[in-house]
Design a protein around this motif. Structure first.
Motif, PDB file in Angstrom:
ATOM      1  N   ALA A  82     -23.138  24.576 -22.867  1.00  9.57           N
ATOM      2  CA  ALA A  82     -24.134  25.683 -22.484  1.00  9.57           C
ATOM      3  C   ALA A  82     -23.907  25.981 -20.913  1.00  9.57           C
ATOM      4  N   SER A  83     -23.646  25.172 -19.947  1.00  4.15           N
ATOM      5  CA  SER A  83     -23.335  25.436 -18.543  1.00  4.15           C
ATOM      6  C   SER A  83     -22.275  26.499 -18.467  1.00  4.15           C
ATOM      7  N   ASN A 185     -36.049  20.630 -19.918  1.00  2.10           N
ATOM      8  CA  ASN A 185     -35.853  20.011 -18.690  1.00  2.10           C
ATOM      9  C   ASN A 185     -36.263  20.691 -17.426  1.00  2.10           C
ATOM     10  N   ASP A 213     -31.541  27.847 -23.469  1.00  2.00           N
ATOM     11  CA  ASP A 213     -30.639  26.554 -23.771  1.00  2.00           C
ATOM     12  C   ASP A 213     -31.354  25.604 -24.764  1.00  2.00           C
ATOM     13  N   TYR A 216     -31.896  20.331 -26.714  1.00  2.00           N
ATOM     14  CA  TYR A 216     -32.548  19.264 -27.115  1.00  2.00           C
ATOM     15  C   TYR A 216     -33.154  19.316 -28.576  1.00  2.00           C
ATOM     16  N   SER A 259     -25.305  23.094 -27.485  1.00  2.00           N
ATOM     17  CA  SER A 259     -24.194  22.149 -26.920  1.00  2.00           C
ATOM     18  C   SER A 259     -24.190  20.864 -27.666  1.00  2.00           C
ATOM     19  N   SER A 261     -23.202  18.039 -25.919  1.00  2.04           N
ATOM     20  CA  SER A 261     -23.332  17.069 -24.749  1.00  2.04           C
ATOM     21  C   SER A 261     -24.197  16.084 -25.212  1.00  2.04           C
ATOM     22  N   LYS A 262     -25.181  16.448 -25.745  1.00  2.00           N
ATOM     23  CA  LYS A 262     -26.324  15.378 -25.850  1.00  2.00           C
ATOM     24  C   LYS A 262     -26.191  14.429 -27.406  1.00  2.00           C
ATOM     25  N   ARG A 269     -17.291  18.973 -23.725  1.00  2.00           N
ATOM     26  CA  ARG A 269     -17.386  20.425 -23.284  1.00  2.00           C
ATOM     27  C   ARG A 269     -17.011  21.356 -24.711  1.00  2.00           C
TER      28      ARG A 269
END
Ligand SMILES: Cc1ncc(COP(=O)(O)O)c(C=O)c1O
Length: 437
Positions: A82-83, A185, A213, A216, A259, A261-262, A269
């Motif tokens: 996402a970043s 967040n 984003d 979550y 993402s 990532s979580k 990545r």
């Protein structure tokens, strides 16, 4: 300096014991052992990303969000998370002359500020307050209206100037709205359906691109002990697809930034973006992707293996969600025991219109505690790492400042479970120490 073991309730990463390590090892071996897959994985890859993964993600999202029509794979491209993808979106869909302002919920995920500044929006960020239902869209509408009225005379002279070359795959939106609609967040707020619809209508009216984003969304912890197989709310990108006869132009007004990532590990990545076919194609034409191919191509082939036998879905349902529910219950019970008697409050799941979920509890300290001082003492005396509200405040002169910043973000997904209550207990000691001063 404290001699105690560190407790870190600031870090927003998944605890390593929540990661599918064994399955990922096998996925890597399987992908690398299959010459057809590894040949693709080692290459630069197509601009939109590894096709089997795009198809699997489209299927997975269709199943989870159950939109009116399934998600087509050409609505999806693979990203480097996402970043990284936020930066790519800004590269293709904004122009520092044509794009006037960026609007964000206040408080916001702090690490995006630099990305907006890097894209030319230094001092052009506006913070919009939240209430129990997340971003206050009425306040946003008022701010946008006032902004458009107050644009300095002559500002429209540059209407036809661009810093970036006009290309058919590109559009420069007039505004950007950044938000985390579900389990945000840092505040863990979730926007209601009516808020979501209003936000899409506002974006259409003011020619804004909403960058969500949606990182979550899969982490919804049902109160009864079974895993949620469907999202309770549509994403804004789903709403833009169907609301009032669908998108206003071929690019639409929402992009969803997802993402792994979580879910699998931040170091993967790998993420994905969803939007209209034209927006996704445009995004895949970012200069660095055209040159280097889709981001994280080899890792994409590993993650695709996790979809092929549904082990990712099983991992989320059988490991992450039960752990999240347990961890949330642990930290809430510690907050009630150690902090509530000292006047600390928080928005609990049962007061919330949606299930509990995500990574954070956003606690509010009563006056006269100063959160910056509290966090400093927590670190110095108790080796407890915390993030205070000032970190998440949108850096802008136009952001209405609350009288005092009273919140602290507590992450319950990083530390070992037995350290969650210990961290909260230490914070209670800090508050009692300040009370006794
Ligand atoms: C709202 C939000 N967006 C993006 C990220 C980072 O996502 P990624 O690791 O995919 O870059 C985080 C991580 O904490 C987050 O909370």
């Amino acid at each position: 300096m404290s001699q105690l073991d560190q407790v870190n309730l600031f870090r927003g990463w998944p605890s390593t014991d929540l990661l599918p390590t064994e399955r990922l090892k096998k996925a890597a071996v399987d992908a690398l052992s299959n010459p057809l897959v590894s040949a693709e994985g080692y290459g630069y890859g197509p601009d939109e990303g590894y096709l089997p993964l795009r198809k699997n993600i489209a299927w997975w999202l269709s199943d989870f969000y159950a939109p009116v029509r399934p998600v087509d794979f050409d609505r999806i491209c693979i990203t480097g998370g996402a970043s990284q993808n936020l930066a790519c979106i800004l590269q293709v869909f904004t122009d520092p002359i044509q794009t006037k302002h960026v609007w964000l919920a206040n408080p916001t995920y702090h690490l995006v500020f630099q990305t907006f500044e890097d894209a030319g929006f230094y001092q052009r960020l506006g913070g919009i307050p939240e209430d129990e239902e997340g971003l206050d869209v009425s306040a946003l509408a008022v701010a946008l209206e006032a902004f458009e009225k107050e644009l300095p005379e002559g500002n429209e002279d540059n209407e036809h100037e661009n810093i970036k070359s006009p290309k058919p795959h590109r559009k420069s939106y007039r505004h950007v709205i950044y938000c985390v609609p579900t389990f945000s967040n840092p505040s863990n707020k979730t926007m209601s359906l009516s808020r979501r619809e209003s936000l899409v209508r506002i974006a259409r009216k003011y020619d804004a691109l909403i960058i969500c984003d949606d990182v979550y969304d899969f982490l919804q912890y049902p109160e009864i002990n079974n895993s949620l197989v469907r999202s309770r709310l549509p994403r804004l990108v789903d709403i833009d697809r169907f609301l009032d006869n669908g998108p206003r132009d071929r690019f639409g007004n929402v992009v969803s930034n997802g993402s792994f990532s979580k879910l699998i590990g931040a170091g993967c990545r790998v993420g994905w973006a969803e939007g209209t076919g034209d927006l996704i194609y445009g995004l895949s034409q970012t200069g660095s992707t055209r040159s280097g191919g889709a981001p994280s191509q080899l890792m994409s082939t590993f993650i695709n293996e996790l979809f092929e036998d549904k082990s990712l879905q099983r991992h989320i349902a059988d490991t992450i969600i039960p752990a999240g529910a347990r961890r949330y219950a642990l930290i809430i019970s510690a907050i009630k025991e150690h902090l509530a008697p000292l006047g600390v409050t928080f928005l609990s799941g049962s007061e919330h219109h949606l299930a509990i979920g995500g990574y954070y509890v956003w606690i509010r300290l009563s006056l006269p505690f100063n959160v910056v001082e509290v966090c400093k003492i927590a670190l110095d005396y108790y080796n407890l790492v915390l993030g205070d509200e000032s970190l998440f405040t949108v850096p802008s002169s136009t952001t209405p400042q609350t009288d005092r910043q009273q919140h602290i973000r507590l992450c319950f997904m990083w530390e070992a479970e037995d350290k969650l209550a210990e961290g909260v207990r230490r914070l209670g000691s800090v508050l009692r120490m300040l009370c006794d001063k």
